[in-house]
Scaffold this active site. Sequence first.
Site, mmCIF file in Angstrom:
data_model
loop_
_atom_site.group_PDB
_atom_site.id
_atom_site.type_symbol
_atom_site.label_atom_id
_atom_site.label_comp_id
_atom_site.label_asym_id
_atom_site.label_seq_id
_atom_site.Cartn_x
_atom_site.Cartn_y
_atom_site.Cartn_z
ATOM 1 N N GLU A 157 0.832 -1.211 0.000
ATOM 2 C CA GLU A 157 0.000 0.000 0.000
ATOM 3 C C GLU A 157 0.869 1.264 0.000
ATOM 4 O O GLU A 157 0.810 2.078 0.922
ATOM 5 C CB GLU A 157 -0.956 0.001 1.186
ATOM 6 C CG GLU A 157 -2.055 -1.021 1.042
ATOM 7 C CD GLU A 157 -3.174 -0.859 2.066
ATOM 8 O OE1 GLU A 157 -2.956 -0.185 3.083
ATOM 9 O OE2 GLU A 157 -4.259 -1.408 1.839
ATOM 10 N N GLU A 314 -6.643 -7.468 -0.716
ATOM 11 C CA GLU A 314 -7.066 -7.422 0.688
ATOM 12 C C GLU A 314 -8.508 -6.966 0.771
ATOM 13 O O GLU A 314 -8.899 -6.019 0.085
ATOM 14 C CB GLU A 314 -6.263 -6.392 1.499
ATOM 15 C CG GLU A 314 -4.825 -6.686 1.748
ATOM 16 C CD GLU A 314 -4.186 -5.568 2.589
ATOM 17 O OE1 GLU A 314 -4.912 -4.860 3.311
ATOM 18 O OE2 GLU A 314 -2.971 -5.406 2.496
HETATM 19 C C1 GLA Z 1 -4.133 -2.258 4.939
HETATM 20 C C2 GLA Z 1 -2.788 -2.926 5.082
HETATM 21 C C3 GLA Z 1 -2.827 -4.177 5.886
HETATM 22 C C4 GLA Z 1 -3.731 -3.998 7.077
HETATM 23 C C5 GLA Z 1 -5.091 -3.596 6.616
HETATM 24 C C6 GLA Z 1 -6.079 -3.471 7.745
HETATM 25 O O1 GLA Z 1 -4.870 -2.686 3.888
HETATM 26 O O2 GLA Z 1 -2.200 -3.217 3.837
HETATM 27 O O3 GLA Z 1 -1.505 -4.466 6.307
HETATM 28 O O4 GLA Z 1 -3.194 -3.017 7.905
HETATM 29 O O5 GLA Z 1 -4.984 -2.331 6.032
HETATM 30 O O6 GLA Z 1 -7.367 -3.127 7.283
#
Ligand code: GLA
Length: 659
Positions: A157, A314
Amino acid sequence: MSNSVTPRWLRTGSRLEYGADYNPEQWPREVWDEDVRAMREAGVTIVSLAIFSWARIEPADGRYDFAWLDEVMDLLHANGISVDLATATASPPPWLTTAHPEILPVNHEGQILWQGGRQHWRPTSPVFREYALRLVRTMAQRYADHPALVAWHVSNELGCHNIYDYSEDAAQAFRVWLRHRYGTVEALNEAWGTAFWAQRYGEWDEILPPRLAASFPNPTQQFDFKRFSSDVLKDYLRAEREILRELTPDVPVTTNFMVMGETKGMNYADWAAEVDFVSNDHYRLPGAQSLDELSFSANLTGNIAGGRPWFLMEHSTSAVNWQPVNLAKRPGELSRDALTHVAHGADAVCYFQWRQSRAGAEKYHSGMVPHAGTDSQLFRDVVALGERLRELSYVQGKRRTPAKAAILFDWESWWASEQDSHPTELLKYKQEALDWYTTFLDLGVRVDVLPASASFDGYDLVVAPILHVMPSALADRLTAFVENGGHLVATYFSGIVDENDHIWLGGYPGPLRDLLGLRIEEFAPLLAGDTVALSDGLEGTLWSDRIDLIDPATEVLATYKTGDYAGRPAVTRRAAGQGSASYVSTKLAPNALAPLLKDLAGRAGVVSELPSELRGRVELTVREGVRFVVNRTDEQLDISSLGGPEPTLAARGVAVLPA
Ligand code: GLA
Ligand code: GLA
């Protein structure tokens, strides 16, 4: 993407991938065996590994411990689970920030963002790059030939916490970026309008990021800093990718985007060409439009990917930990949310994370295996979803089938329209786009959320909510679209500025005046809670425009009944070329937007593909001959009119039918 690699799941038609971020370093060794056993039970095919493992892999400068990761890779492979391997650079270890505090980001007030959380690094730091890229190279050399490796996951991210850094490194890199954009300081002065407030620069070294200032920083400086900040992270992505391509040319590279909610710093439409396949992370926000926003984000992700399948990297099985109040998912939502992403082109359904943490900031964030263990409703739901995804293997590789209508989405307009010193702070770019999207869903009309840079070919109706930044090339494309038979709907505060955030003069919206057949001398935003009445009982909020028609043939669809501009046009439509150009000068309440959009879509020949009793109650998407029908309601629906094998669709259920 000349030397890009096509990932397995885009070429074989084999299966939809299913899995999660896997963080085995948080658990004792004996748990790993239970992990892979339960993964097999759930039908997990892939995990993302080593995302936050830098401190474990490189416990001291240049000293590596790969034994544990080798063992995990082997164990996963022995159990038929593939690995999307992270480069492990997302969060630098304390030894690095202690030795080199100059890699820490600095906020606009000059405060250092210290270690102890995550992603505490400057994208422009040469020192950070040196250490991080050394790790990337070491990881790639170590695992190049490991049979479990199927994809590279660059960092994590990018920009989640460090998108805006105002450090000295950032200042230097900003100057380089500006030199590249403008060539000379004179050209920059012109573009930034520095004749205003004695801001004229004589030398490049005088230029800074828009740090905390005594009053509003220069708007074009702010706008360019947003462009620059997106670009430097994109450049960092490229730097990692080049090493991976050099050492493992056959392994596709991705990084997880965050097309979701109000995350707006990274221009993903511009980033998409840098990865071998697009992946996205999405978390639902609470509220009436929660599911619509999920669908909007998945839709936009699919169109950023050019209609090709993408990877849901995710989402959550249930609650997250980072909202003010973290709602658990209700029965059916785990599966519905996942399949709504698949409906919009996702070929993978992955979660953060596999096993819910016992310690750390995310211990209240759900996982595929909750604190209660595998003897839980949540894990049974996870297993059931794995089975459903296996049944849907035939969907894999199928592209989105474009709709006839599109909503344009433009990061630059998002950035520029919400800057300070504007007519109103209440304007919310994403919310306006989402409100149009919800209205399409309510009418049961399929729509694509399309980056404004994409081709409009094949679309009959294009809606441009707050398309604020209008370089002349974009105005020309919209005009050509209408000339060739397209129907355009633009809203308030569209077409106001050029690419330098300079106003188009002579009456708003400069480059669209002739096309729309109108001219606006002034706008009058409304105070929070105030409304303006329109004809036909319609209502507007937020904004009103003083409109004069410059083409008498422009049709007035609604007029202001109250407010500063009572008696003047509020919503217009002009037949132009083979098509038409409509304008909506206020933020229409939902009960006003629906009839208007129904009328405009109908006149553009864009109709619902759903039987009338299902319109608004289900969302329909199509992937090359497969229809997805998502129940938007909490009730069981009769879907016998759709001709599928099942006459009913459960509350929050998703039916998958031949087209
Ligand atoms: C982001 C991060 C993950 C986690 C999620 C929690 O997407 O990439 O590591 O912290 O948030 O929602
Ligand atoms: C003050 C300043 C002006 C201008 C106006 C705007 O009066 O002196 O330069 O900024 O505010 O309202």
